[in-house]
Each structure stands twice: as C-alpha cells, then as structure tokens.
Design a protein around this motif. Structure first.
Motif, short mmCIF file in Angstrom:
data_model
loop_
_atom_site.label_atom_id
_atom_site.label_comp_id
_atom_site.label_asym_id
_atom_site.label_seq_id
_atom_site.Cartn_x
_atom_site.Cartn_y
_atom_site.Cartn_z
N ASP A 1 0.83 -1.20 0.00
CA ASP A 1 0.00 0.00 0.00
C ASP A 1 0.86 1.25 0.00
O ASP A 1 1.91 1.29 0.65
CB ASP A 1 -0.89 0.04 1.24
CG ASP A 1 -2.04 -0.95 1.16
OD1 ASP A 1 -2.59 -1.12 0.06
OD2 ASP A 1 -2.37 -1.55 2.19
N VAL A 2 0.43 2.26 -0.73
CA VAL A 2 1.09 3.57 -0.74
C VAL A 2 0.08 4.56 -0.20
O VAL A 2 -1.00 4.73 -0.77
CB VAL A 2 1.53 3.96 -2.17
CG1 VAL A 2 2.10 5.37 -2.18
CG2 VAL A 2 2.53 2.97 -2.72
N ASN A 3 0.42 5.21 0.90
CA ASN A 3 -0.52 6.13 1.54
C ASN A 3 -0.51 7.52 0.92
O ASN A 3 -1.54 8.19 0.88
CB ASN A 3 -0.21 6.24 3.04
CG ASN A 3 -0.44 4.92 3.74
OD1 ASN A 3 -1.35 4.18 3.41
ND2 ASN A 3 0.41 4.62 4.70
N GLU A 4 0.64 7.96 0.47
CA GLU A 4 0.72 9.31 -0.06
C GLU A 4 1.94 9.42 -0.96
O GLU A 4 2.90 8.68 -0.82
CB GLU A 4 0.84 10.32 1.08
CG GLU A 4 0.74 11.76 0.64
CD GLU A 4 0.69 12.75 1.80
OE1 GLU A 4 0.42 13.92 1.53
OE2 GLU A 4 0.93 12.34 2.94
N SER A 5 1.87 10.36 -1.89
CA SER A 5 3.02 10.63 -2.75
C SER A 5 3.10 12.13 -2.99
O SER A 5 2.15 12.86 -2.73
CB SER A 5 2.88 9.88 -4.09
OG SER A 5 1.78 10.37 -4.81
N GLY A 6 4.22 12.56 -3.50
CA GLY A 6 4.40 13.97 -3.81
C GLY A 6 5.25 14.14 -5.04
O GLY A 6 6.15 13.37 -5.30
N ARG A 7 4.92 15.17 -5.81
CA ARG A 7 5.70 15.50 -7.01
C ARG A 7 6.62 16.65 -6.63
O ARG A 7 6.17 17.77 -6.36
CB ARG A 7 4.77 15.88 -8.15
CG ARG A 7 5.48 16.08 -9.47
CD ARG A 7 4.51 16.38 -10.60
NE ARG A 7 3.42 15.41 -10.70
CZ ARG A 7 3.48 14.25 -11.36
NH1 ARG A 7 4.60 13.90 -11.95
NH2 ARG A 7 2.45 13.45 -11.40
N ILE A 8 7.90 16.39 -6.60
CA ILE A 8 8.88 17.36 -6.13
C ILE A 8 8.87 18.63 -6.97
O ILE A 8 8.92 19.74 -6.43
CB ILE A 8 10.29 16.74 -6.10
CG1 ILE A 8 10.34 15.62 -5.05
CG2 ILE A 8 11.35 17.80 -5.80
CD1 ILE A 8 11.59 14.80 -5.08
N SER A 9 8.76 18.51 -8.28
CA SER A 9 8.86 19.67 -9.16
C SER A 9 7.72 20.67 -8.99
O SER A 9 7.90 21.86 -9.20
CB SER A 9 8.93 19.22 -10.63
OG SER A 9 7.74 18.54 -10.99
N THR A 10 6.53 20.19 -8.61
CA THR A 10 5.38 21.08 -8.50
C THR A 10 4.88 21.27 -7.08
O THR A 10 4.07 22.15 -6.82
CB THR A 10 4.19 20.54 -9.33
OG1 THR A 10 3.80 19.29 -8.79
CG2 THR A 10 4.57 20.41 -10.79
N GLY A 11 5.35 20.43 -6.17
CA GLY A 11 4.88 20.50 -4.80
C GLY A 11 3.54 19.81 -4.57
O GLY A 11 3.01 19.86 -3.47
N ARG B 1 0.81 17.13 -3.70
CA ARG B 1 0.76 15.99 -2.76
C ARG B 1 -0.60 15.32 -2.93
O ARG B 1 -1.58 15.95 -3.27
CB ARG B 1 0.89 16.46 -1.32
CG ARG B 1 2.27 16.97 -1.00
CD ARG B 1 2.34 17.44 0.42
NE ARG B 1 2.23 16.28 1.32
CZ ARG B 1 2.59 16.30 2.59
NH1 ARG B 1 3.06 17.41 3.12
NH2 ARG B 1 2.47 15.23 3.33
N GLY B 2 -0.61 14.01 -2.66
CA GLY B 2 -1.86 13.30 -2.74
C GLY B 2 -1.65 11.81 -2.74
O GLY B 2 -0.53 11.32 -2.59
N SER B 3 -2.73 11.09 -2.94
CA SER B 3 -2.64 9.64 -2.92
C SER B 3 -2.36 9.07 -4.30
O SER B 3 -2.09 7.89 -4.44
CB SER B 3 -3.94 9.05 -2.37
OG SER B 3 -5.03 9.44 -3.18
N GLU B 4 -2.48 9.86 -5.35
CA GLU B 4 -2.24 9.37 -6.72
C GLU B 4 -0.96 9.94 -7.27
O GLU B 4 -0.65 11.07 -7.19
CB GLU B 4 -3.41 9.74 -7.63
CG GLU B 4 -4.69 9.02 -7.26
CD GLU B 4 -4.60 7.49 -7.37
OE1 GLU B 4 -4.02 7.00 -8.34
OE2 GLU B 4 -5.08 6.82 -6.47
#
Length: 106
Positions: free
Chosen positions: A91-101, A103-106
C-alpha cells in the motif's frame, strides 16, 4: 495506489519491460541492480557466497492496474526454475511530485 515490487532474473528484464509497455496507461517503473538469496542457496566453485544477482523493479500504480501488472510480472518473468524471483504488492498512503509541490494519494 500500490507499489508493485519485483525481484527477477536479470535476463528477463527486457522481455518483461516490453510486455509492461503494452499495458494501456502503464505508469512507468524504476529498475536497479541488487543481490540476494532465498530459501535455496547455490554453491558454485570453491567460494561460497549465497548472493545471486537480481533486478529490482518498482512500479507505483493506481489500484485499477495492479492486478494486470502483477499477473504480467508473474507470467512473463517466470523461468520455471528456483530463484525466478518474487513479487510484492504494498500500500502507498501518499506521494508527492517534487517539481510542482503536489501531494496526494495518486
């Protein structure tokens, strides 16, 4: 979202990559070299080392693609020999895109 983590024989990587790229909306993957051993340890030559080379594959996929990707890895990477590999789904609870900031579950 889930992480599909697989440890496969290095020579199976090309075939598996080609198959996964045919899946519509395949999200991509990371590949790295690693070494390890499982229940069956191989002794070759005079020097005993239980470690054998593997490829580690990490795929972060939406829930609707997990079953398809998992099944393809299990089928395509199967060498029908001991040490063919392992596949895990986490399971992955959260992720983030470094370049744009973002955050979310997808």
């Amino acid at each position: 979202m889930k992480e599909i983590r697989a440890y496969i024989e290095p020579f199976m990587l090309s075939k598996l990559t080609q198959t996964l790229l045919e899946i519509p909306d395949f999200p991509g993957m990371s590949v790295s070299d690693c070494q390890g051993f499982g229940r069956v340890k191989l002794i070759t030559g005079r020097d005993f080392t239980p470690y054998v080379p593997k490829k580690r594959i990490e795929i972060f996929a939406p829930d609707n693609l997990v079953e398809c990707i998992f099944n393809e890895v299990m089928t395509v990477a199967n060498t029908h020999q001991h040490g063919a590999g392992k596949v895990y789904v986490l399971d992955v609870n959260e992720s983030g895109r470094i370049s744009t900031g973002e955050r979310g579950s997808e």
